[in-house]
Design a protein around this motif. Structure first.
Motif, PDB file in Angstrom:
ATOM      1  N   THR A 148     -13.977  -5.990 -27.818  1.00  0.00           N
ATOM      2  CA  THR A 148     -13.045  -5.519 -27.113  1.00  0.00           C
ATOM      3  C   THR A 148     -13.371  -5.212 -26.176  1.00  0.00           C
ATOM      4  O   THR A 148     -12.442  -5.117 -24.889  1.00  0.00           O
ATOM      5  CB  THR A 148     -12.470  -3.847 -28.508  1.00  0.00           C
ATOM      6  OG1 THR A 148     -11.786  -3.906 -29.585  1.00  0.00           O
ATOM      7  CG2 THR A 148     -11.208  -3.545 -27.768  1.00  0.00           C
TER       8      THR A 148
ATOM      9  N   ALA B 178      -5.412  -0.763 -27.559  1.00  0.00           N
ATOM     10  CA  ALA B 178      -6.298  -2.229 -28.891  1.00  0.00           C
ATOM     11  C   ALA B 178      -7.795  -1.165 -28.648  1.00  0.00           C
ATOM     12  O   ALA B 178      -8.252  -0.933 -29.723  1.00  0.00           O
ATOM     13  CB  ALA B 178      -6.109  -3.113 -28.518  1.00  0.00           C
TER      14      ALA B 178
ATOM     15  N   ASN C  22     -11.518  -9.041 -36.452  1.00  0.00           N
ATOM     16  CA  ASN C  22     -11.361  -8.230 -35.238  1.00  0.00           C
ATOM     17  C   ASN C  22     -12.341  -9.082 -33.785  1.00  0.00           C
ATOM     18  O   ASN C  22     -12.281  -9.350 -32.071  1.00  0.00           O
ATOM     19  CB  ASN C  22     -11.521  -7.637 -35.051  1.00  0.00           C
ATOM     20  CG  ASN C  22     -10.226  -6.518 -34.704  1.00  0.00           C
ATOM     21  OD1 ASN C  22      -9.351  -6.873 -35.410  1.00  0.00           O
ATOM     22  ND2 ASN C  22      -9.926  -4.992 -34.736  1.00  0.00           N
TER      23      ASN C  22
ATOM     24  N   ILE D  46      -5.099  -4.873 -32.989  1.00  0.00           N
ATOM     25  CA  ILE D  46      -4.113  -3.741 -33.468  1.00  0.00           C
ATOM     26  C   ILE D  46      -4.057  -3.948 -34.739  1.00  0.00           C
ATOM     27  O   ILE D  46      -4.611  -2.563 -35.791  1.00  0.00           O
ATOM     28  CB  ILE D  46      -2.906  -3.215 -32.287  1.00  0.00           C
ATOM     29  CG1 ILE D  46      -3.312  -3.190 -31.103  1.00  0.00           C
ATOM     30  CG2 ILE D  46      -1.855  -2.366 -32.854  1.00  0.00           C
ATOM     31  CD1 ILE D  46      -2.223  -3.499 -29.635  1.00  0.00           C
TER      32      ILE D  46
END
Length: 313
Positions: free
Chosen positions: A280, A109, A78, A246
């Motif tokens: 993120t 997400a 990620n 995700i």
């Protein structure tokens, strides 16, 4: 001795990259013939499809008794998706971002990333949590498919006669199946090679999982996002990253936990998890606040990934 250790790693990486690309091509072809919207192809089909190597690798790692590689792979992938892949894509082909196209999937997400963080801090990750993740993934996929199909219209015809669609569908499905088989074999070889390297150089499995394995299994995302960015298809390039993130949490970690409980290592808690959360957050700022992926932003993202690797090593 070294050749025997590194050869499975290299072969596994090649099979993962090639198999992942074939899987993406087959999945995307199927999606187009079924009339799915571009965002759904990017987030759901390509994003999920390119994460198949992470899924296979993490499950195989857990089965072989290397849970730190399994968890580190998902977290590291990620981080790699946003900072390395997003950074390179922006440098090669700067993109304008349509905020509304990604708003829903982006907040999904963020939600799953925060949920995973809370679960890791609370204690061991259990098979029950894995089942919940997989159920959530199924619900999300059904909603995305339903919305995507209704917004796109219907299946695309391939010529004057509707019956020409079926052969094209079968061809796309066959390509996807070949890619899946190659990725399966590549995942096993890659994990075996990574575990041997960790033991040979006395490097922790968490570091191997979050670096070598994470980057290796992210090669399909890298190739897809860069290709999409060069063609001016920001929905596919960024959708691939969001969908992959995700899937890495709900699908990869969810399926891995079904193999057995995982107690997060201190490295995962203090290094890999904060890095993933920071990446993120950066994605949210880039898409919803800045609304663009310029070369300057790409350089900043790559610098962030370089810092992450420096801290790791």
């Amino acid at each position: 001795m070294l050749i025997e250790i590194f050869l499975p790693l290299l072969m596994g990486g090649a099979l993962l990259a090639g198999g992942g690309e074939a899987l993406v091509r087959g999945s995307a072809g199927t999606a187009r013939r079924l009339g799915l919207a571009p965002v759904v192809i990017g987030v759901l089909l390509i994003g999920f499809g390119t994460s198949t190597p992470e899924l296979l690798t993490s499950v195989e790692a857990a089965r072989l008794g290397a849970p730190d590689i399994a968890l580190g792979n998902a977290l590291g992938s990620n981080t790699c998706n946003v900072l390395l892949i997003g950074g390179l894509a922006a440098i090669i082909a700067p993109m304008t971002v349509h905020k509304d196209a990604f708003r829903f999937d982006l907040w999904i997400a963020v939600t799953v990333a925060v949920t995973l963080a809370l679960a890791m801090v609370a204690g061991p990750l259990t098979p029950m949590l894995g089942a919940l993740f997989l159920l959530s993934l199924a619900v999300y996929a059904l909603v995305a498919l339903s919305v995507g199909a209704s917004s796109a219209g219907g299946p695309q015809d391939t010529g004057a006669h509707g019956d020409e669609i079926a052969p094209v569908l079968w061809r796309s499905l066959a390509i996807a199946l070949v890619g899946l088989v190659a990725a399966l074999l590549g995942a096993r070889l890659f994990v075996e090679g990574a575990v041997e390297i960790a033991r040979l150089f006395d490097v922790s499995e968490a570091v191997i999982g979050a670096s070598i394995v994470a980057v290796g299994t992210s090669l399909p995302e890298l190739a897809t996002s860069i290709m999409a960015a060069r063609r001016g298809q920001s929905e596919l390039a960024l959708g691939n990253i969001i969908g992959s993130n995700i899937f890495n949490i709900l699908g990869v970690i969810g399926a891995t936990l079904m193999v057995g409980e995982i107690a997060p290592s201190s490295e995962a808690l203090l290094r890999d998890l904060p890095a993933m959360l920071a990446a993120t957050a950066a994605l949210v700022v880039v898409i919803l606040v800045l609304g663009r992926m310029s070369r300057a932003i790409g350089i900043a993202l790559l610098a962030g990934y370089g810092l992450y690797l420096a801290v790791m090593l």
